[in-house]
Motif scaffolding. Structure first.
Motif, PDB file in Angstrom:
ATOM      1  N   PHE A 144       0.827  -1.203   0.000  1.00  0.00           N
ATOM      2  CA  PHE A 144       0.000   0.000   0.000  1.00  0.00           C
ATOM      3  C   PHE A 144       0.860   1.252   0.000  1.00  0.00           C
ATOM      4  CE2 PHE A 144      -2.647  -3.285   1.777  1.00  0.00           C
ATOM      5  CZ  PHE A 144      -3.894  -3.029   1.235  1.00  0.00           C
ATOM      6  N   CYS A 195       0.886   4.625   1.728  1.00  0.00           N
ATOM      7  CA  CYS A 195       0.268   5.030   2.991  1.00  0.00           C
ATOM      8  C   CYS A 195       0.541   6.493   3.307  1.00  0.00           C
ATOM      9  CB  CYS A 195       0.810   4.178   4.142  1.00  0.00           C
ATOM     10  SG  CYS A 195       0.483   2.420   3.957  1.00  0.00           S
ATOM     11  N   GLN A 254       0.078   5.685   9.686  1.00  0.00           N
ATOM     12  CA  GLN A 254      -0.407   5.196   8.386  1.00  0.00           C
ATOM     13  C   GLN A 254      -1.905   4.938   8.378  1.00  0.00           C
ATOM     14  OE1 GLN A 254       2.262   1.869   7.964  1.00  0.00           O
ATOM     15  NE2 GLN A 254       3.852   3.168   7.134  1.00  0.00           N
ATOM     16  N   ARG A 283      -4.581   4.436   3.379  1.00  0.00           N
ATOM     17  CA  ARG A 283      -3.760   3.622   2.484  1.00  0.00           C
ATOM     18  C   ARG A 283      -4.466   3.373   1.159  1.00  0.00           C
ATOM     19  NH1 ARG A 283      -3.552  -2.460   4.928  1.00  0.00           N
ATOM     20  NH2 ARG A 283      -5.694  -3.024   4.485  1.00  0.00           N
TER      21      ARG A 283
END
Length: 140
Positions: free
Chosen positions: A6, A8, A23, A26
């Protein structure tokens, strides 16, 4: 990006540094469904950008690319199975690869700490560096 990877956001703090949520936002391909998503991991809000075009297949061999014209391409076993072109840019995109920053070629995605994801690119008409909200750039 591959399933489970991902882009983020940086830690987000609504109050004090002690309340930072690492985070929180995402964007990537989920490991369970293979869908391309934007997620708020605190509220569980999820925007499905692209459904897995081959849900009955294993996720091995699935990956996502971003082309020089900012088309998002979903691949399965090195075969293109789905794509999303940009459709709503303020200025046309430059057609040759260009360095936007010292360590990023254009185009590229950037996730703000508040969850807004943007497409960064160099405009072909000479107006320079552009930043466009991802949801607007792809009409999602």
């Amino acid at each position: 990006l591959y399933p489970g990877q991902f882009l983020c956001s940086r830690p987000y703090s609504a109050k004090a540094d002690s309340d930072k949520i690492p985070q929180r936002y995402r964007f990537g391909i989920t490991e369970d469904t293979g869908n391309l998503v934007w997620q708020d991991t605190v509220t569980n809000e999820t925007i499905v950008v692209m459904d897995n075009p081959n849900p009955s297949a294993t996720l091995e061999g699935v990956y996502l690319t971003l082309t020089i014209d900012a088309t998002i391409k979903y691949h399965y076993n090195n075969t293109l199975v789905e794509q999303i072109p940009t459709s709503n840019l303020k200025h046309p995109m430059q057609s040759a690869p260009t360095r936007c920053l010292s360590n990023h070629d254009c185009p590229y995605f950037h996730m703000h700490s508040d969850g807004v994801m943007v497409l960064n690119y160099i405009a072909a008409d000479g107006t320079g560096w552009e930043e466009r909200n991802f949801l607007k750039a792809y009409e999602i």
